[in-house]
Motif scaffolding. Structure first.
Motif, short mmCIF file in Angstrom:
data_model
loop_
_atom_site.label_atom_id
_atom_site.label_comp_id
_atom_site.label_asym_id
_atom_site.label_seq_id
_atom_site.Cartn_x
_atom_site.Cartn_y
_atom_site.Cartn_z
N SER A 222 41.64 -67.92 62.06
CA SER A 222 40.18 -67.79 62.18
C SER A 222 39.49 -69.10 62.55
O SER A 222 38.63 -69.15 63.42
CB SER A 222 39.57 -67.25 60.89
N SER B 230 41.63 -64.67 59.04
CA SER B 230 43.08 -64.82 59.10
C SER B 230 43.43 -66.30 59.17
O SER B 230 42.55 -67.17 59.20
CB SER B 230 43.64 -64.10 60.33
N THR C 77 37.78 -59.93 58.41
CA THR C 77 38.58 -60.24 59.61
C THR C 77 39.20 -61.63 59.53
O THR C 77 39.81 -62.09 60.49
CB THR C 77 37.69 -60.17 60.87
#
Length: 442
Positions: free
Chosen positions: A272, A269, A267
């Protein structure tokens, strides 16, 4: 029984502040911190204009209602000539000291200077009679010694005075964002991006640096301190959070324990690191749990389990697809606070469009409310609360405000960053731009 409004029994109680439109608000009037004292009988707000406003519980009313108590200018704008920097007067935090006598003591801080204020009632006395006056009536000067008389004082008025008892300055190179009073009521900590200092309340010219994460070479800087708080009962324990998504529970006598959740690499990115930065941390009143807030979620940690949170609560998952826009308008850097209820059964945090959410810590059932100006318009004409009004549209809709929260038409200029929960009752104070809203639950 189904709650058709989705308001969970919460109702709008009061609103303080100018009721004008958002566009007309003066920057100085925007509330930057709100804090109940330990009894819940007093409530303090600080604003960007450097003012502190205190409210006192109105004993004449049945419910939990407040009235204006006093206001004073805590900080003035300054200029640092060495660094050519303007120092704003904005109040970043207010913390009450436990009341020891008839006076109130509270700490307030802007970016650089912390002040300890004493607020007390003071009686004004005037000379009511003397050798030249009897009240307002002038008297002829006394001609013989026996006519001489001592001046008499009479009570004219009671006023509430605020005086700075201590000024703690020049200890932080960076902006102070957190202060926390110890349970011993003798010391407190203050934190900026890279350091945490320990102070004695009675000593203003000396502090001890207890945490320093500043690298030798500032180009190697990878994280900053974002919030800090003392343990509610153990005076040797405190915690601080960082932009690297971890919380350190530290013992001043020994070492630190790090609470950190492993990141899922799938997840990850560009955003983040920004959205995982912790903006606020709070101990539960019993000291057993820690509540932390990052951009998209609330997390509840058990102090005995540092590898993952006990519960993770998504706050505004609907914004995940809008992170680019939120980065462009700087909203992704907003620092939302989080608070426990007095009995640790609920937690509260804010969102955009003046929405805020209250969660039951056991069931994670939540209530969405809106600190909106329609609340007091409705109260005047005796209608429903804003949650009920929206929830009842097109028939009973339990998700009334929850559905509204996910719509595209959110106003990102309206945000609930600061809130405080009454220590003994189901009453909350919400700072919404330049207004202070109070809500109570039956």
């Amino acid at each position: 029984m189904e709650d058709p409004s989705g308001s969970g029994g919460w109702r709008f109680a009061q609103c303080f502040g100018d009721k004008g439109e958002v566009e007309d608000i003066t920057e100085a009037d925007i509330i930057s911190t709100v804090e109940f004292d330990s009894t819940g009988n007093y409530l303090a707000t600080g604003d960007k204009g450097g003012r502190v406003v205190l409210f006192e519980r109105n004993e004449m009313k049945k419910g939990c209602e407040y009235k204006f108590y006093t206001e004073f200018q805590s900080h003035e704008p300054e200029f640092d000539y060495l660094k050519s920097l303007e120092i704003e007067e904005k109040i970043n935090k207010i913390k009450w000291c436990k009341r020891q006598n008839s006076a109130h003591f509270l700490l307030s801080t802007n970016d650089k200077t912390i002040k300890l204020w004493k607020v007390f009632e003071k009686s004004l006395r005037v000379v009511s009679e003397s050798n030249h006056h009897d009240g307002q009536r002038p008297l002829p000067p006394p001609t013989v010694k026996s006519h001489l008389r001592l001046p008499r004082m009479a009570l004219q008025d009671n006023i509430i005075a605020a005086v700075p008892r201590k000024v703690y300055s020049n200890a932080h190179a960076y902006h102070i964002h957190s202060i926390s009073v110890n349970s011993d009521q003798e010391t407190y900590i203050s934190a900026d991006d890279l350091r945490i200092n320990l102070w004695n309340l009675n000593i203003s010219d000396q502090s001890f640096n207890i945490v320093d994460i500043k690298p030798v070479n500032m180009e190697e800087l990878t994280e900053v301190i974002t919030a800090t708080e003392f343990h509610p009962t153990h005076c040797n324990l405190f915690m601080y959070s960082s932009s690297k998504s971890n919380i350190k529970l530290a013992d001043m006598r020994d070492s630190a324990l790090c609470f950190e959740e492993e990141e899922d690499p799938t997840t990850r990115s560009f955003f983040s690191e920004i959205i995982s930065s912790i903006s606020d941390v709070k101990f539960s009143h019993d000291g057993r749990y820690i509540l932390s807030r990052d951009y998209l979620s609330l997390k509840i940690w058990d102090v005995n389990m540092e590898n993952r949170p006990v519960k993770t609560i998504p706050i505004h998952d609907h914004l995940r697809g809008k992170l680019c826009d939120l980065y462009e308008n700087d909203c992704i850097f907003d620092k939302f606070e989080c608070v426990w209820s007095g009995d640790d059964q609920n937690v509260l945090t804010g969102s955009y469009h003046n929405y805020f959410r209250i969660y039951d810590t056991d069931t994670l059932n939540d209530v969405v409310l809106q600190a909106d100006k329609s609340a007091f318009k409705i109260k005047k004409i005796g209608g429903a609360a804003p949650g009920q009004k929206l929830g009842a549209k097109n028939g009973a809709r339990p998700n009334g405000l929850k559905d509204m929260m996910a719509l595209d038409a959110l106003d990102f200029n309206k945000k609930i960053l600061h809130a405080s929960w009454h220590p003994k009752e189901a009453t909350i104070a919400i700072a919404a731009t330049n207004n202070l809203f109070l809500y109570s639950a039956a």
